[in-house]
Design a protein around this motif. Structure first.
Motif, PDB file in Angstrom:
ATOM      1  N   ARG A  96       0.481  -1.089   0.279  1.00  0.00           N
ATOM      2  CA  ARG A  96      -0.198  -0.203   0.147  1.00  0.00           C
ATOM      3  C   ARG A  96       0.992   1.121  -0.095  1.00  0.00           C
ATOM      4  O   ARG A  96       1.888   1.226   1.206  1.00  0.00           O
ATOM      5  N   GLU A  98       1.080   5.846  -0.230  1.00  0.00           N
ATOM      6  CA  GLU A  98      -0.018   7.045  -0.311  1.00  0.00           C
ATOM      7  C   GLU A  98       1.337   7.572  -0.671  1.00  0.00           C
ATOM      8  O   GLU A  98       2.353   7.978  -0.459  1.00  0.00           O
ATOM      9  N   GLU A 125      -9.425   2.249   1.109  1.00  0.00           N
ATOM     10  CA  GLU A 125      -8.563   2.914   0.746  1.00  0.00           C
ATOM     11  C   GLU A 125      -9.221   3.421  -1.065  1.00  0.00           C
ATOM     12  O   GLU A 125      -9.684   4.574  -1.080  1.00  0.00           O
ATOM     13  N   GLN A 128     -12.652   4.833  -0.449  1.00  0.00           N
ATOM     14  CA  GLN A 128     -13.284   6.273  -0.084  1.00  0.00           C
ATOM     15  C   GLN A 128     -12.437   7.308  -1.308  1.00  0.00           C
ATOM     16  O   GLN A 128     -12.904   8.067  -1.307  1.00  0.00           O
ATOM     17  N   ARG A 129     -10.832   6.985  -2.262  1.00  0.00           N
ATOM     18  CA  ARG A 129     -10.729   7.450  -3.147  1.00  0.00           C
ATOM     19  C   ARG A 129     -11.542   7.513  -4.497  1.00  0.00           C
ATOM     20  O   ARG A 129     -10.381   8.497  -5.510  1.00  0.00           O
TER      21      ARG A 129
END
Length: 230
Positions: A96, A98, A125, A128-129
């Motif tokens: 994962r 960022e 994630e 959510q994006r």
């Protein structure tokens, strides 16, 4: 990934079983129920087959943003990229990242067990994006099919030059429209998911993958949480 095929087939079968053995129904009600089950089964089968393909799919998100889903086989690998983040699943690790601000940071965790697919929670994630993955869409369709008050209508369209089957779902849990291409690739989605409005549409599809998509972002900071080898 191989076990995904079995999982989705079992999902479709369980939906059909649940819909066709429930109580006494009128002929019209039975017709609508069978129609929902058949539709979910067809879309699940398309998404199932797509798990065995090698492809890259680019998606247009609101505000000019983009996202990408890429898959390759032998070995099975997948990468999901969205604004500010990335999830990569390979035989070596589940990673994962960022990437939204400054230097990218990536966390490496253990890969899925052999012959197992990533769990749906891995995609929280991404969801959510604004990037909905095929397993999430299957879950939404299944929930709609099990809702006796849901109204599900089918239509057809073309996305990025590819034919797609669409379902318009009206239900108390939230209306949505989802399209799946003939090859089983997610074509588009519009609706509310977990209280958020989500919109995406396929903008480009290729039957090939650049291997670099599975690599870590350049100069990323890395945290390795994989268990030590025995």
């Amino acid at each position: 990934m191989p076990a995904a095929s079995t999982t989705l087939r079992m999902l479709a079968v369980s939906v059909i079983a649940s819909l066709t053995v429930t109580g006494c129904q009128t002929l019209d009600d039975a017709g609508r129920t069978i129609g929902r089950a058949d539709l979910v089964n067809d879309l699940a089968a398309r998404l199932d087959r797509a798990l065995e393909l090698t492809y890259s799919a680019d998606y247009q998100l609101p505000g000019g943003q983009t996202a990408t889903i890429a898959q390759a086989q032998d070995p099975a690998r997948s990468a999901y990229t969205w604004p500010g983040g990335k999830l990569t699943v390979t035989p070596e690790a589940t990673t994962r990242c960022e990437t939204g601000a400054g230097r990218a940071t990536c966390t490496l965790e253990a890969p899925p067990a052999p012959n197992a697919k990533p769990t749906v929670t891995m995609f929280t994630e991404a969801k959510q994006r604004g990037l909905l993955t095929p397993p999430v869409v299957v879950g939404l369709l299944t929930t709609a099919a099990l809702d006796p008050d849901a109204v599900i209508e089918q239509s057809d369209t073309t996305l990025a030059g590819h034919h797609a089957t669409c379902v318009d779902v009206a239900q108390s849990a939230g209306d949505f429209t989802a399209c799946v291409t003939t090859d089983g690739v997610l074509g588009s989605f519009t609706g509310r998911v977990d209280g958020r409005q989500v919109e995406l549409a396929l903008s480009r599809y290729r039957e090939a993958v650049d291997g670099a998509v599975f690599d870590l972002p350049p100069d990323a900071g890395v945290v390795d949480r994989r268990p030590a080898s025995s």
